[in-house]
Each structure stands twice: as structure tokens, then as C-alpha cells.
Design a protein around this motif. Structure first.
Motif, mmCIF file in Angstrom:
data_model
loop_
_atom_site.group_PDB
_atom_site.id
_atom_site.type_symbol
_atom_site.label_atom_id
_atom_site.label_comp_id
_atom_site.label_asym_id
_atom_site.label_seq_id
_atom_site.Cartn_x
_atom_site.Cartn_y
_atom_site.Cartn_z
ATOM 1 N N VAL A 192 -48.501 -18.693 4.029
ATOM 2 C CA VAL A 192 -47.486 -19.418 4.793
ATOM 3 C C VAL A 192 -47.876 -20.886 4.674
ATOM 4 N N GLY A 193 -47.380 -21.519 3.619
ATOM 5 C CA GLY A 193 -47.791 -22.876 3.270
ATOM 6 C C GLY A 193 -47.096 -23.912 4.141
ATOM 7 N N ASP A 194 -47.806 -25.037 4.341
ATOM 8 C CA ASP A 194 -47.163 -26.140 5.060
ATOM 9 C C ASP A 194 -46.066 -26.772 4.190
ATOM 10 N N SER A 195 -45.975 -26.354 2.920
ATOM 11 C CA SER A 195 -44.836 -26.720 2.075
ATOM 12 C C SER A 195 -43.523 -26.266 2.704
ATOM 13 N N GLY A 253 -45.436 -18.054 10.424
ATOM 14 C CA GLY A 253 -46.503 -17.056 10.297
ATOM 15 C C GLY A 253 -46.122 -15.751 10.977
ATOM 16 N N GLN A 254 -45.511 -15.840 12.150
ATOM 17 C CA GLN A 254 -45.069 -14.631 12.855
ATOM 18 C C GLN A 254 -43.985 -13.911 12.058
ATOM 19 N N GLY A 257 -42.892 -9.026 8.326
ATOM 20 C CA GLY A 257 -42.366 -8.463 7.085
ATOM 21 C C GLY A 257 -43.426 -7.981 6.113
ATOM 22 N N SER A 258 -44.696 -8.099 6.483
ATOM 23 C CA SER A 258 -45.798 -7.760 5.574
ATOM 24 C C SER A 258 -46.680 -6.678 6.177
ATOM 25 N N THR A 259 -47.065 -5.703 5.332
ATOM 26 C CA THR A 259 -48.003 -4.672 5.806
ATOM 27 C C THR A 259 -49.266 -4.622 4.959
ATOM 28 N N LYS A 260 -49.217 -5.135 3.731
ATOM 29 C CA LYS A 260 -50.278 -4.905 2.752
ATOM 30 C C LYS A 260 -51.041 -6.166 2.368
ATOM 31 N N ALA A 261 -50.322 -7.267 2.200
ATOM 32 C CA ALA A 261 -50.945 -8.483 1.673
ATOM 33 C C ALA A 261 -51.887 -9.134 2.677
ATOM 34 N N CYS A 262 -52.840 -9.884 2.147
ATOM 35 C CA CYS A 262 -53.679 -10.762 2.957
ATOM 36 C C CYS A 262 -52.810 -11.970 3.293
ATOM 37 N N VAL A 263 -52.513 -12.186 4.582
ATOM 38 C CA VAL A 263 -51.640 -13.299 4.975
ATOM 39 C C VAL A 263 -52.493 -14.473 5.459
ATOM 40 N N VAL A 264 -52.300 -15.610 4.797
ATOM 41 C CA VAL A 264 -53.042 -16.837 5.108
ATOM 42 C C VAL A 264 -52.038 -17.874 5.601
ATOM 43 N N VAL A 265 -52.370 -18.577 6.675
ATOM 44 C CA VAL A 265 -51.483 -19.619 7.216
ATOM 45 C C VAL A 265 -52.143 -20.984 7.048
ATOM 46 N N GLY A 267 -51.608 -13.157 14.179
ATOM 47 C CA GLY A 267 -52.318 -11.988 13.659
ATOM 48 C C GLY A 267 -52.609 -12.090 12.168
ATOM 49 N N CYS A 268 -52.496 -13.293 11.603
ATOM 50 C CA CYS A 268 -52.763 -13.475 10.164
ATOM 51 C C CYS A 268 -54.240 -13.227 9.861
#
Ligand SMILES: Nc1nc(=O)c2c([nH]1)NC[C@@H]1CN(c3ccc(C(=O)N[C@@H](CCC(=O)O)C(=O)O)cc3)CN21
Ligand SMILES: CC(C)C(=O)C(=O)O
Ligand SMILES: [Mg+2]
Length: 279
Positions: A48-51, A74-75, A80-88, A114-115
């Protein structure tokens, strides 16, 4: 500690760290629930880029991003994501002043979304911030080379690694980020041979954007990758679709059909008798 969502098989920061030198790590940015749903099966990591401030909100630079904006997107992505590593991404102004400020902002981002991790821009200058966040149990991704949050200081988006002094500074930044405990590091807008050399020099995975095919992974801005970006795209972007044209065509046909009273037709209105049979 980060309230990491235990959805069973989600990729974590340590899983990404272990992929150094292996099959390239596939990363894309994501800012919304539907895009996260579509990308999650295909990628290892969603940023979740600041872009988002530029791409979705129309700000001139990423300096238009706020903590509140990053948390809201981020929320959406986490839903919408269950598998990927989510980075904010940590937005400009939320971490540079002190390690204490960085920790407070990182805790807020992880606590409210919860990222799996946060990312911040900087090398030697931000090593104390990275170490302090990692000490809280929150994984951190570094970001060196071209740092868009420094666009005003740098006087534009300038490619890095073109002088011996700058190459030495890039190596010091990569080493500092690694030593501070980051699980991976983005290398942006850097001469390819330099990004390749840094990749071989550090023990954490490097994620390239406008960097080198030798990096341990690659990332692009999702809107650039699908041909949605309306302003000029950087040279390093490859458009795998042309959604600008698809959307323009759809809008043009809709407009023509409304003006010509071809839409709505019988299939898209309700009748007294058959409504309950229709979708
Ligand atoms: N849509 C979008 N995609 C991105 O990848 C992106 C953004 N926005 N905004 C924030 C930063 C800015 N980015 C950029 C933008 C332009 C160049 C660029 O064209 N640079 C010149 C540099 C000239 C030089 O110093 O050699 C170039 O000619 O490549 C590089 C990175 C990457 N990031
Ligand atoms: C493209 C990447 C690395 C980024 O920081 C962003 O999208 O904000
Ligand atoms: Mg960013």
C-alpha cells in the motif's frame, strides 16, 4: 506487538526474508479492496504505497499522503487479501523526526490495519527509526536509491548511482538498513549495475523498481502496470494492459447509448410480472 491476522497461510515478512537468491519475489502496489482481491492470488507481496496520493488522489507528489490516508487504504487492501504479505508505506512526516515518532506511527498503522509490515524511505539517516520499529516486533521494509519523499530536496526524480560518491553512499545505506533489522529493501531508480552489486552485497532480499533484473524481486505501481496512469509513466514501467482505453471506450459507448435511448433496454429495467426472476 503487531496483531498479525492469523489467516493460516498468509505470507509473512520472515517468509519474504528467506527468499533471498531464490525465485524472484513478485510485488505490486494495491490501494483498494477490488484490486487486492484480483492481485492477491498472483503476488507474494502487496504494497500500500504512498504513491496512492498521486495515483488515486491526484496530488502532485507522495508528500500529499497522510497517516489517515495510508490507514484507510491499508484497511481496504487487507479486506481483499488473504495470502500476500501486505506492507503499508509510512507517509512523509510520520517518522523522520525521531525513533519514538516512527514507533508511534508504525504501531498505529499495524494496529488499525493488521498489515504484516511497514516501509519507510532512508538509509543511514533512518537506521535508528528502523531499529526502533523492529524492536517493537513490527517488521520493516527499507527503501533506498530514489526516494520520492525527497523529491523537493533532490529537485526532481533523479536516478541514483551515477557517481562514485553516490554509489558508495548507496552501499552504506543498504548496509545500514540491513544492520537495523529490515527484512527486505526496495531499491528504486538506481543504475542497473549498482542495484545488481548491492543485491549481491546484502543478505536481505532487494526489491527493484527502475533498478535491475538481478534484484531478488520486482515491484511496480499497479496503475502503471495495467495502463491506468493518465500522466506520463516513468521509463522503467511496462504496461501489461491498456485499461485507459478500455475505460474510455466503455464510457463513450455508455454515453452514446444513453443519449440515443438505447440504454437502459428491456434487460436492464424491471417489469411488474418478471422482476423476481431477474438478477
Ligand atoms: N505513477 C507513478 N509510478 C511510479 O513508479 C512513481 C510515481 N508515480 N510517483 C513517485 C515515484 C516517482 N517515480 C519516478 C518518476 C520519474 C522518473 C524519471 O523519469 N526519471 C528520469 C530521471 C533522469 C535521471 O536522473 O537520469 C528519467 O529520465 O528516467 C523516475 C522515477 C517513481 N514513482
Ligand atoms: C513503488 C513503491 C516502491 C512505493 O514506494 C510506492 O508505490 O509508494
Ligand atoms: Mg512509496
Amino acid at each position: 506487538m503487531a496483531p498479525e491476522r492469523s489467516t493460516g497461510n498468509r505470507i509473512g515478512a520472515e517468509d519474504i526474508r528467506r527468499r533471498k537468491g531464490g525465485v524472484p519475489i513478485v510485488c505490486l502496489t494495491a490501494y483498494s479492496y477490488p484490486i487486492a482481491r484480483m492481485l492477491d492470488p498472483h503476488v507474494d507481496l502487496l504494497l500500500v504505497g504512498d504513491s496512492v496520493a498521486m495515483v488515486l488522489h491526484g496530488h502532485a507528489t507522495t508528500l500529499g499522503a497522510s497517516l489517515e490516508m495510508m490507514i484507510a487504504h491499508g484497511q481496504a487492501v487487507m479486506r481483499g487479501s488473504t495470502k500476500a504479505c501486505v506492507v503499508v508505506d509510512m507517509p512523509a512526516g510520520s517518522y523522520e523526526a525521531s525513533p519514538a515518532e516512527a514507533v508511534a506511527s508504525a504501531r498505529s498503522i499495524v494496529g488499525e490495519t493488521g498489515c504484516q509490515a511497514v516501509k519507510l524511505e532512508g538509509g543511514v539517516d533512518m537506521a535508528a527509526q528502523i531499529a526502533a520499529i523492529v524492536a517493537e516486533g513490527i517488521p520493516v521494509m527499507g527503501h533506498i536509491g530514489l526516494q520520492p519523499q525527497s523529491v523537493e530536496k533532490d529537485g526532481g526524480y533523479k536516478i541514483k548511482g551515477r557517481t562514485q560518491e553516490n554509489i558508495a553512499a548507496l552501499f552504506r545505506d543498504a548496509e545500514a538498513v540491513e544492520k537495523a533489522g529490515a527484512f527486505s529493501v526496495v531499491i528504486e531508480g538506481t543504475v542497473a549495475t549498482v542495484a545488481s552489486d548491492i543485491t549481491r552485497h546484502v543478505a536481505i532480499p532487494t526489491i527493484g523498481i527502475g533498478a535491475s533484473g538481478d534484484c531478488d524481486g520486482q515491484i511496480l505501481v499497479i496503475d502503471d502496470m495495467i495502463g491506468m496512469t493518465v500522466d506520463r509513466v516513468p521509463k522503467f514501467v511496462k504496461e501489461y494492459a491498456k485499461l485507459r482505453d478500455t475505460i474510455s471506450d466503455a464510457a463513450a459507448r455508455y454515453a452514446a447509448e444513453v443519449r440515443g435511448r438505447a440504454f437502459p433496454g428491456p434487460d436492464h429495467v424491471f417489469s411488474a410480472t418478471s422482476d423476481k426472476d431477474k438478477a
